[in-house]
Structure formats: structure tokens, C-alpha cells
Design a protein around this motif. Structure first.
Motif, PDB file in Angstrom:
ATOM      1  N   SER A  99     -40.683  74.328  15.677  1.00 17.84           N
ATOM      2  CA  SER A  99     -40.359  75.642  15.242  1.00 17.84           C
ATOM      3  C   SER A  99     -38.879  76.345  15.877  1.00 17.84           C
ATOM      4  CB  SER A  99     -41.465  76.636  15.911  1.00 17.84           C
ATOM      5  OG  SER A  99     -41.184  77.965  15.801  1.00 17.84           O
ATOM      6  N   VAL A 100     -38.062  76.963  15.235  1.00 18.62           N
ATOM      7  CA  VAL A 100     -36.858  77.550  15.926  1.00 18.62           C
ATOM      8  C   VAL A 100     -37.322  78.924  15.602  1.00 18.62           C
ATOM      9  CG1 VAL A 100     -35.440  75.564  15.369  1.00 18.62           C
ATOM     10  CG2 VAL A 100     -35.690  77.260  13.521  1.00 18.62           C
ATOM     11  N   ARG A 101     -36.448  79.781  16.395  1.00 22.71           N
ATOM     12  CA  ARG A 101     -36.513  81.200  16.393  1.00 22.71           C
ATOM     13  C   ARG A 101     -35.368  81.781  17.289  1.00 22.71           C
ATOM     14  NH1 ARG A 101     -41.749  84.083  18.320  1.00 22.71           N
ATOM     15  NH2 ARG A 101     -42.401  83.445  16.407  1.00 22.71           N
ATOM     16  N   TYR A 102     -34.481  82.866  16.688  1.00 24.98           N
ATOM     17  CA  TYR A 102     -33.468  83.087  17.556  1.00 24.98           C
ATOM     18  C   TYR A 102     -34.248  84.289  18.654  1.00 24.98           C
ATOM     19  CZ  TYR A 102     -29.567  81.601  15.086  1.00 24.98           C
ATOM     20  OH  TYR A 102     -28.537  80.770  14.388  1.00 24.98           O
ATOM     21  N   VAL A 103     -33.769  84.097  19.940  1.00 28.80           N
ATOM     22  CA  VAL A 103     -34.207  85.038  20.903  1.00 28.80           C
ATOM     23  C   VAL A 103     -33.260  85.328  21.761  1.00 28.80           C
ATOM     24  CG1 VAL A 103     -36.550  83.822  21.074  1.00 28.80           C
ATOM     25  CG2 VAL A 103     -34.490  82.995  22.420  1.00 28.80           C
ATOM     26  N   ASN A 104     -33.399  86.138  22.628  1.00 29.64           N
ATOM     27  CA  ASN A 104     -32.339  86.832  23.629  1.00 29.64           C
ATOM     28  C   ASN A 104     -31.805  85.692  24.148  1.00 29.64           C
ATOM     29  OD1 ASN A 104     -31.806  87.540  26.596  1.00 29.64           O
ATOM     30  ND2 ASN A 104     -31.791  89.341  25.458  1.00 29.64           N
ATOM     31  N   ASP A 105     -30.317  85.693  24.381  1.00 28.98           N
ATOM     32  CA  ASP A 105     -29.787  84.360  24.914  1.00 28.98           C
ATOM     33  C   ASP A 105     -30.023  84.287  26.414  1.00 28.98           C
ATOM     34  OD1 ASP A 105     -28.072  86.599  25.606  1.00 28.98           O
ATOM     35  OD2 ASP A 105     -26.231  85.801  24.633  1.00 28.98           O
ATOM     36  N   SER A 106     -29.971  85.395  27.208  1.00 28.46           N
ATOM     37  CA  SER A 106     -30.155  85.184  28.539  1.00 28.46           C
ATOM     38  C   SER A 106     -31.530  84.619  28.812  1.00 28.46           C
ATOM     39  CB  SER A 106     -29.777  86.531  29.440  1.00 28.46           C
ATOM     40  OG  SER A 106     -30.720  87.836  28.955  1.00 28.46           O
ATOM     41  N   GLN A 107     -32.648  85.217  28.078  1.00 24.95           N
ATOM     42  CA  GLN A 107     -33.989  84.497  28.218  1.00 24.95           C
ATOM     43  C   GLN A 107     -34.057  83.035  27.768  1.00 24.95           C
ATOM     44  OE1 GLN A 107     -37.127  87.077  26.887  1.00 24.95           O
ATOM     45  NE2 GLN A 107     -36.276  89.131  27.639  1.00 24.95           N
ATOM     46  N   ASN A 108     -33.332  82.791  26.839  1.00 25.19           N
ATOM     47  CA  ASN A 108     -33.447  81.372  26.361  1.00 25.19           C
ATOM     48  C   ASN A 108     -32.716  80.546  27.468  1.00 25.19           C
ATOM     49  OD1 ASN A 108     -34.008  79.336  24.421  1.00 25.19           O
ATOM     50  ND2 ASN A 108     -31.779  79.453  24.049  1.00 25.19           N
ATOM     51  N   CYS A 131     -30.573  80.239  19.456  1.00 24.67           N
ATOM     52  CA  CYS A 131     -31.635  79.685  18.417  1.00 24.67           C
ATOM     53  C   CYS A 131     -32.356  78.969  19.622  1.00 24.67           C
ATOM     54  CB  CYS A 131     -31.015  78.724  17.649  1.00 24.67           C
ATOM     55  SG  CYS A 131     -32.301  78.157  16.368  1.00 24.67           S
ATOM     56  N   ASP A 132     -33.665  79.152  19.869  1.00 26.10           N
ATOM     57  CA  ASP A 132     -34.544  78.641  20.614  1.00 26.10           C
ATOM     58  C   ASP A 132     -35.476  77.558  19.907  1.00 26.10           C
ATOM     59  OD1 ASP A 132     -36.255  77.930  22.878  1.00 26.10           O
ATOM     60  OD2 ASP A 132     -37.766  79.190  22.012  1.00 26.10           O
ATOM     61  N   GLU A 133     -35.656  76.398  20.211  1.00 25.26           N
ATOM     62  CA  GLU A 133     -36.664  75.374  19.585  1.00 25.26           C
ATOM     63  C   GLU A 133     -37.770  74.895  20.622  1.00 25.26           C
ATOM     64  OE1 GLU A 133     -34.116  72.547  22.253  1.00 25.26           O
ATOM     65  OE2 GLU A 133     -33.757  74.364  21.128  1.00 25.26           O
ATOM     66  N   TYR A 134     -38.742  74.727  19.822  1.00 25.98           N
ATOM     67  CA  TYR A 134     -39.973  74.073  20.394  1.00 25.98           C
ATOM     68  C   TYR A 134     -40.560  73.169  19.442  1.00 25.98           C
ATOM     69  CZ  TYR A 134     -44.494  73.815  22.868  1.00 25.98           C
ATOM     70  OH  TYR A 134     -45.522  73.107  23.423  1.00 25.98           O
ATOM     71  N   PRO A 135     -40.892  72.132  19.900  1.00 30.53           N
ATOM     72  CA  PRO A 135     -40.758  71.512  21.081  1.00 30.53           C
ATOM     73  C   PRO A 135     -39.526  71.402  21.736  1.00 30.53           C
ATOM     74  CG  PRO A 135     -42.332  70.294  20.114  1.00 30.53           C
ATOM     75  CD  PRO A 135     -41.833  71.048  18.934  1.00 30.53           C
ATOM     76  N   PHE A 136     -39.274  71.328  22.846  1.00 28.12           N
ATOM     77  CA  PHE A 136     -37.972  71.354  23.601  1.00 28.12           C
ATOM     78  C   PHE A 136     -37.085  69.951  23.035  1.00 28.12           C
ATOM     79  CE2 PHE A 136     -41.059  72.668  26.967  1.00 28.12           C
ATOM     80  CZ  PHE A 136     -40.910  73.849  26.834  1.00 28.12           C
ATOM     81  N   ALA A 137     -35.873  70.321  23.129  1.00 23.37           N
ATOM     82  CA  ALA A 137     -34.860  69.174  22.793  1.00 23.37           C
ATOM     83  C   ALA A 137     -35.125  68.041  23.546  1.00 23.37           C
ATOM     84  CB  ALA A 137     -33.385  69.512  22.734  1.00 23.37           C
ATOM     85  N   SER A 138     -35.370  68.332  24.820  1.00 25.19           N
ATOM     86  CA  SER A 138     -35.596  67.238  26.079  1.00 25.19           C
ATOM     87  C   SER A 138     -36.992  66.637  25.947  1.00 25.19           C
ATOM     88  CB  SER A 138     -35.446  67.833  27.525  1.00 25.19           C
ATOM     89  OG  SER A 138     -36.523  69.008  27.488  1.00 25.19           O
TER      90      SER A 138
END
Length: 139
Positions: A103-112, A83-90
Motif C-alpha cells: 500500500s502507498v499513501r501520502y502522509v505528513n512528511d515529518s511524521q513519515n 509518499c509512505d509505503e507499507y510493507p517498508f522498503a527495508s
């Protein structure tokens, strides 16, 4: 910070950020009047959150992670995705900011993970410190 949608290393993450920046209403979770910061077009910078700075920063980072995880629970997960989030958790503007402008979205784990490593390397190489402001550019 810059990401490219054509990158084989983190193109899915770049596409997610691009969609969040250019068409926030199309992103999850749904939120009336959603306006996601971080692009030069928005005029709203992101502000670095160093989670170990103090107790407030640590709590904000935890809030970002918890809110992201809650939002992601409503989406279908496929093996090999994160699960990718934007803006970043940081960033202080992350999912836990409480305004629904994320926004959240599932993306390829290695790309994330690659995108996260690139972000961390950029923070280090360009000395983006706690409370420093920045934009995210997508090509």
C-alpha cells in the motif's frame, strides 16, 4: 515493531499501516485478492532487508523504491507530504516484491520521517538483522 495511531510523531503512518493490515482492499494500488503481510492477524511476518548486504539486496531495495514511486505517481500529492509505503522498503515484502500486496499513501512528511527514524532505531536497538522476521503492531 509498534506504532500508535494516537501518536503526534507518526500517527498518520500508523493509520496507514493499520488500514493496510485490516482492510487491504481499501488501499492503493488496487489489486484483486490483496493480502498485506506484517500483522500477527495475517500470520505473515515481514523479513528485514538490509540494502547493503549484497547485490541482490541492493536490487530488491531499489525495486521497492521504484515500484512505490510508480504507484505514488497516480495519487495526488499535497505540499508537506511524503509518499509512505507499507510493507517498508527495508523488507523483502516491500512494493518491489512483485505480488501487488503493498500500500502507498501520502502522509505528513515529518511524521513519515519520524516513523522511518523510529523503525531504523528499532532495527538497531533490537538487533533486527538481514533476514530476521518480525511483525508490526498498531494500537
Amino acid at each position: 515493531m509498534h506504532y500508535s495511531r494516537s501518536s503526534t510523531a507518526h500517527g498518520e503512518v500508523a493509520q496507514h499501516i493499520y488500514d493496510a493490515q485490516t482492510n487491504p482492499a481499501s488501499t492503493w494500488p488496487k489489486h484483486d485478492g490483496k493480502s498485506i503481510p506484517g500483522s500477527t492477524a495475517s500470520g505473515k511476518r515481514l523479513m528485514r532487508l538490509y540494502k547493503d548486504w549484497d547485490a541482490n539486496a541492493t536490487q530488491a531495495y531499489k525495486d521497492n523504491a521504484k515500484t512505490k514511486d510508480t504507484a505514488c505517481a497516480d495519487l495526488e500529492k499535497v505540499d508537506g507530504e511524503d509518499c509512505d509505503e507499507y510493507p517498508f522498503a527495508s523488507t523483502w515484502e516491500g512494493a518491489g516484491a512483485g505480488d501487488g500486496n503493498f500500500s502507498v499513501r501520502y502522509v505528513n512528511d515529518s511524521q513519515n520521517r519520524s516513523a522511518g527514524a523510529s523503525l531504523a532505531a528499532w532495527y538497531n536497538s533490537d538487533r533486527i538483522l538481514h533476514f530476521d522476521q518480525f511483525y508490526v503492531n498498531i494500537s
